[in-house]
Design a protein around this motif. Structure first.
Motif, PDB file in Angstrom:
ATOM      1  N   ALA A 123       0.842  -1.207   0.000  1.00 40.77           N
ATOM      2  CA  ALA A 123       0.000   0.000   0.000  1.00 40.77           C
ATOM      3  C   ALA A 123       0.873   1.252   0.000  1.00 40.77           C
ATOM      4  O   ALA A 123       0.702   2.179   0.806  1.00 40.77           O
ATOM      5  CB  ALA A 123      -0.942   0.003   1.203  1.00 40.77           C
ATOM      6  N   ALA A 124       1.833   1.297  -0.938  1.00 44.40           N
ATOM      7  CA  ALA A 124       2.770   2.421  -1.027  1.00 44.40           C
ATOM      8  C   ALA A 124       2.021   3.731  -1.228  1.00 44.40           C
ATOM      9  O   ALA A 124       1.215   3.854  -2.154  1.00 44.40           O
ATOM     10  CB  ALA A 124       3.739   2.193  -2.185  1.00 44.40           C
ATOM     11  N   PRO A 125       2.235   4.744  -0.383  1.00 46.26           N
ATOM     12  CA  PRO A 125       1.517   6.014  -0.504  1.00 46.26           C
ATOM     13  C   PRO A 125       1.945   6.790  -1.744  1.00 46.26           C
ATOM     14  O   PRO A 125       3.106   6.716  -2.160  1.00 46.26           O
ATOM     15  CB  PRO A 125       1.905   6.757   0.780  1.00 46.26           C
ATOM     16  CG  PRO A 125       3.207   6.169   1.184  1.00 46.26           C
ATOM     17  CD  PRO A 125       3.166   4.736   0.756  1.00 46.26           C
ATOM     18  N   PRO A 161       8.103   5.923  -5.031  1.00 46.74           N
ATOM     19  CA  PRO A 161       9.417   5.973  -5.677  1.00 46.74           C
ATOM     20  C   PRO A 161       9.370   6.067  -7.194  1.00 46.74           C
ATOM     21  O   PRO A 161      10.347   6.478  -7.822  1.00 46.74           O
ATOM     22  CB  PRO A 161      10.076   4.662  -5.226  1.00 46.74           C
ATOM     23  CG  PRO A 161       8.937   3.757  -4.868  1.00 46.74           C
ATOM     24  CD  PRO A 161       7.882   4.663  -4.302  1.00 46.74           C
ATOM     25  N   ALA A 162       8.247   5.677  -7.798  1.00 43.94           N
ATOM     26  CA  ALA A 162       8.161   5.721  -9.259  1.00 43.94           C
ATOM     27  C   ALA A 162       7.959   7.124  -9.803  1.00 43.94           C
ATOM     28  O   ALA A 162       8.216   7.372 -10.983  1.00 43.94           O
ATOM     29  CB  ALA A 162       7.027   4.814  -9.744  1.00 43.94           C
ATOM     30  N   ILE A 163       7.500   8.049  -8.969  1.00 45.08           N
ATOM     31  CA  ILE A 163       7.263   9.427  -9.429  1.00 45.08           C
ATOM     32  C   ILE A 163       8.559  10.206  -9.303  1.00 45.08           C
ATOM     33  O   ILE A 163       9.060  10.439  -8.203  1.00 45.08           O
ATOM     34  CB  ILE A 163       6.125  10.088  -8.635  1.00 45.08           C
ATOM     35  CG1 ILE A 163       4.818   9.322  -8.845  1.00 45.08           C
ATOM     36  CG2 ILE A 163       5.963  11.542  -9.059  1.00 45.08           C
ATOM     37  CD1 ILE A 163       3.647   9.845  -8.056  1.00 45.08           C
ATOM     38  N   LEU A 194       7.724   6.432 -13.549  1.00 46.63           N
ATOM     39  CA  LEU A 194       8.599   5.470 -14.217  1.00 46.63           C
ATOM     40  C   LEU A 194       7.916   4.131 -14.429  1.00 46.63           C
ATOM     41  O   LEU A 194       8.269   3.387 -15.352  1.00 46.63           O
ATOM     42  CB  LEU A 194       9.877   5.265 -13.398  1.00 46.63           C
ATOM     43  CG  LEU A 194      10.787   6.473 -13.200  1.00 46.63           C
ATOM     44  CD1 LEU A 194      11.988   6.083 -12.346  1.00 46.63           C
ATOM     45  CD2 LEU A 194      11.242   7.056 -14.538  1.00 46.63           C
ATOM     46  N   ALA A 195       6.945   3.800 -13.592  1.00 49.37           N
ATOM     47  CA  ALA A 195       6.292   2.493 -13.640  1.00 49.37           C
ATOM     48  C   ALA A 195       4.965   2.534 -14.379  1.00 49.37           C
ATOM     49  O   ALA A 195       4.164   1.604 -14.266  1.00 49.37           O
ATOM     50  CB  ALA A 195       6.087   1.969 -12.227  1.00 49.37           C
ATOM     51  N   GLY A 235      16.377   1.960  -9.060  1.00 50.26           N
ATOM     52  CA  GLY A 235      16.269   0.525  -9.275  1.00 50.26           C
ATOM     53  C   GLY A 235      14.973   0.108  -9.924  1.00 50.26           C
ATOM     54  O   GLY A 235      14.727  -1.078 -10.146  1.00 50.26           O
ATOM     55  N   ILE A 236      14.122   1.070 -10.277  1.00 52.90           N
ATOM     56  CA  ILE A 236      12.805   0.777 -10.844  1.00 52.90           C
ATOM     57  C   ILE A 236      12.913   0.428 -12.324  1.00 52.90           C
ATOM     58  O   ILE A 236      13.665   1.057 -13.075  1.00 52.90           O
ATOM     59  CB  ILE A 236      11.859   1.974 -10.636  1.00 52.90           C
ATOM     60  CG1 ILE A 236      11.535   2.115  -9.147  1.00 52.90           C
ATOM     61  CG2 ILE A 236      10.579   1.842 -11.457  1.00 52.90           C
ATOM     62  CD1 ILE A 236      10.766   3.369  -8.813  1.00 52.90           C
TER      63      ILE A 236
END
Length: 359
Positions: free
Chosen positions: A153-155, A160-162, A173-174, A223-224
């Protein structure tokens, strides 16, 4: 070999023992061949009866639509919830199933409210399918990472993808960054919807995983694994990205991690239908012939899918890839020889329903 460097020769006893996917005693193997009279042989000799020769694959492949032998290990009533993750072909599956009234928890209808950066016609894709492609996942790594975030449930506020790729310009990125709005708030709103949809994997009965490609980009700073290429979103710091051509081990390990996540967080009794998308590369960055690169990509995906399905009793492999590639090309492909026609998607869905859908 570089002078002064000596690589040890691995003794046979030191090599990891490789086990076959399937090992059958003679009597069972012979019985399986005899029992599979309609689908077990590629060719029957010309002197045999016409009705027998017609059973050979060489004759069956002359039909406009290839009808493979499908051996389902479970059924789907249509009252359960379905979740799909994968490449653009997954969107076609979602649309067809949703039109039949099946509850598709991953259906990304919400993204049709945003305007695309460029018209859908530029990509040769149906308008609705194009906008919903925000959630496309082309490589196994992008799928695994997305499902990890869903389990955690990553907020969205510190996802991290933004990432800011230029002053005031943000991307996910994702995700497939095909919609207008590169400010942080717009990207976060889209990510919030992606998070919501991806959590559907853990509340659904049937998970459809559509493997797409074995070639993708990775951001070395986070690392994404990227969904888009860095070229497409014009990052100011291209040095942070590397191209990865994924191995068989990458794919089988990724599939096993997805199963572990579903075991830990999904519905008890979840089942999976594993497919390989017939849609080829748009482009390969390796410098190889794109057709040869695509051949490796689909071969390694298909091999990993076979082993994973054989080792996991909750998983079936569904041959959409084979249906597309062994049917009449004029029926299967749009003029770009890349996108599958809507009528042929209907043929694939019809084969799925005939095999799996029970009233």
């Amino acid at each position: 070999m570089t002078p002064g460097i000596h690589r040890p020769i691995m003794r046979p006893s030191a090599r990891k023992k490789q086990m076959p996917l399937l090992s059958l005693p003679y009597t069972e193997a012979e019985a399986r061949l005899r029992g599979n009279r309609e689908h077990g042989r590629w060719w029957f000799a010309d002197h045999l009866a016409p009705e027998l020769r017609a059973l050979g694959a060489s004759e069956r492949l002359k039909e406009p639509v290839f009808a493979p032998l499908i051996k389902p290990s479970f059924s789907f009533t249509g009252r359960e919830t379905l979740f799909t993750i994968g490449s653009c072909f997954a969107r076609e599956i979602e649309e067809a199933m949703n039109a039949d009234g099946i509850d598709v928890s991953s259906h990304p209808e919400i993204f049709n409210q945003w305007e695309p950066k460029v018209p859908a016609a530029v990509s040769g894709t149906d308008e609705r399918i194009y906008r919903m492609g925000v959630v496309n996942k082309y490589t196994i790594r992008t799928m695994v990472e997305e499902l990890r975030w869903a389990a955690q449930a990553a907020p969205v506020e510190d996802h991290p993808a933004i990432q800011e790729i230029a002053s005031g310009r943000f991307v996910d990125l994702a995700a497939h960054n095909i919609l207008a709005g590169e400010d942080k708030a717009s990207v976060q709103r889209r990510r919030q919807e992606i998070n919501r949809l991806m959590r559907g994997a853990y509340t659904s009965d049937l998970i459809v995983v559509t493997l797409g490609l074995a070639e993708g980009w990775r951001d070395t700073e986070t690392g994404i694994s990227l969904v888009d290429s860095p070229i497409s979103f014009k990052s100011e710091n291209t040095g942070r990205y590397v191209l990865d051509v994924l191995s068989y081990a990458d794919h089988i390990n990724g599939l096993r991690e997805i199963a572990a996540l579903l075991n830990a967080h999904g519905k008890p009794g979840w089942r999976m239908l594993l497919t390989v998308s017939p849609v080829p590369f748009l482009a390969s960055y390796t410098g190889d012939d794109v057709i040869i690169a695509n051949s490796y990509s689909k071969a390694v995906l298909r091999a990993a899918a076979e082993e994973f399905a054989r080792e996991n009793e909750r998983v079936d492999y569904f041959p959409s890839f084979e249906m597309a590639n062994y049917s009449d090309p004029a029926l299967v492909w749009e003029s770009d020889r890349r996108h599958v026609t809507r009528p042929f998607v209907g043929e694939i869905i019809s084969a799925f329903k005939q095999a799996y859908l029970k009233s």
